[in-house]
Design a protein around this motif. Structure first.
Motif, PDB file in Angstrom:
ATOM      1  N   CYS A 142       0.839  -1.193   0.000  1.00  0.00           N
ATOM      2  CA  CYS A 142       0.000   0.000   0.000  1.00  0.00           C
ATOM      3  C   CYS A 142       0.880   1.253   0.000  1.00  0.00           C
ATOM      4  N   LYS A 185      -7.129  -3.129  -2.971  1.00  0.00           N
ATOM      5  CA  LYS A 185      -7.455  -3.006  -1.544  1.00  0.00           C
ATOM      6  C   LYS A 185      -6.972  -1.670  -0.992  1.00  0.00           C
ATOM      7  N   CYS A 186      -5.813  -1.242  -1.420  1.00  0.00           N
ATOM      8  CA  CYS A 186      -5.289   0.034  -0.963  1.00  0.00           C
ATOM      9  C   CYS A 186      -6.157   1.186  -1.473  1.00  0.00           C
ATOM     10  N   LYS A 230      -9.254   1.008  -2.326  1.00  0.00           N
ATOM     11  CA  LYS A 230     -10.535   0.891  -1.631  1.00  0.00           C
ATOM     12  C   LYS A 230     -10.438   1.526  -0.243  1.00  0.00           C
ATOM     13  N   SER A 231      -9.341   1.275   0.437  1.00  0.00           N
ATOM     14  CA  SER A 231      -9.122   1.849   1.758  1.00  0.00           C
ATOM     15  C   SER A 231      -9.037   3.376   1.686  1.00  0.00           C
ATOM     16  N   ARG A 253     -12.429   4.798   1.248  1.00  0.00           N
ATOM     17  CA  ARG A 253     -13.211   4.798   2.491  1.00  0.00           C
ATOM     18  C   ARG A 253     -12.752   5.911   3.433  1.00  0.00           C
ATOM     19  N   SER A 254     -11.476   6.192   3.409  1.00  0.00           N
ATOM     20  CA  SER A 254     -10.896   7.139   4.370  1.00  0.00           C
ATOM     21  C   SER A 254     -11.058   8.598   3.990  1.00  0.00           C
ATOM     22  N   SER A 312     -15.345   2.464  -2.609  1.00  0.00           N
ATOM     23  CA  SER A 312     -15.196   1.906  -1.263  1.00  0.00           C
ATOM     24  C   SER A 312     -15.933   0.581  -1.122  1.00  0.00           C
ATOM     25  N   CYS A 370     -12.332  -6.623  -4.121  1.00  0.00           N
ATOM     26  CA  CYS A 370     -11.025  -6.782  -4.752  1.00  0.00           C
ATOM     27  C   CYS A 370     -10.635  -8.244  -4.948  1.00  0.00           C
TER      28      CYS A 370
END
Length: 131
Positions: free
Chosen positions: A31, A79-80, A82-83, A86-87, A112, A116
């Protein structure tokens, strides 16, 4: 002496189990690497994606896309992203458009809610497995 032999036997058994286990394929992309590649995009994202995507941002996107060659790499990058989506409110909408504006095709929308684990990379292209 018997205790030493038992310890050696246990150690040999553990080594044999580890050696016989199938290799785990891990993502080569972290990430941190994803974030580093996209750092030149920060101003563009914070500005709401107005105007042209800066050339250094497009270079980072292209570099990240080229570096993520395997399924685990693509899933880790996803995934990164997506994170991040979300953040940081507003990131997903702006980020989802950036690859296309830079001439990079990815077959999923950065969001988000993306799954994945369904990303599969083949020799020819990247696919999303629909179930």
């Amino acid at each position: 002496m018997a205790m030493l032999m038992a310890k050696v036997a246990a150690l040999v058994a553990i080594v044999m189990l580890v050696a016989a286990a199938p290799p785990v394929i891990e993502a080569a992309i972290s990430c941190g690497q994803v974030v580093q590649s996209l750092t030149p995009c920060l101003g563009y994202v914070q500005g709401g994606g107005v105007g042209l995507v800066p050339a250094p941002c497009c270079s980072g996107i292209k570099q990240l896309n080229s570096a993520a060659k395997t399924t685990p790499d693509r899933q880790a990058a996803c995934k990164c992203l997506k994170s991040l989506a979300r953040s940081y409110p507003g990131f997903a909408g702006t980020a989802a458009a950036m690859p296309g504006k830079c001439g990079v095709k990815i077959p999923y929308k950065i969001s988000s809610s993306i799954d994945c684990s369904k990303l599969v990379h083949s020799l020819k292209s990247l696919h999303i497995i629909e179930q």
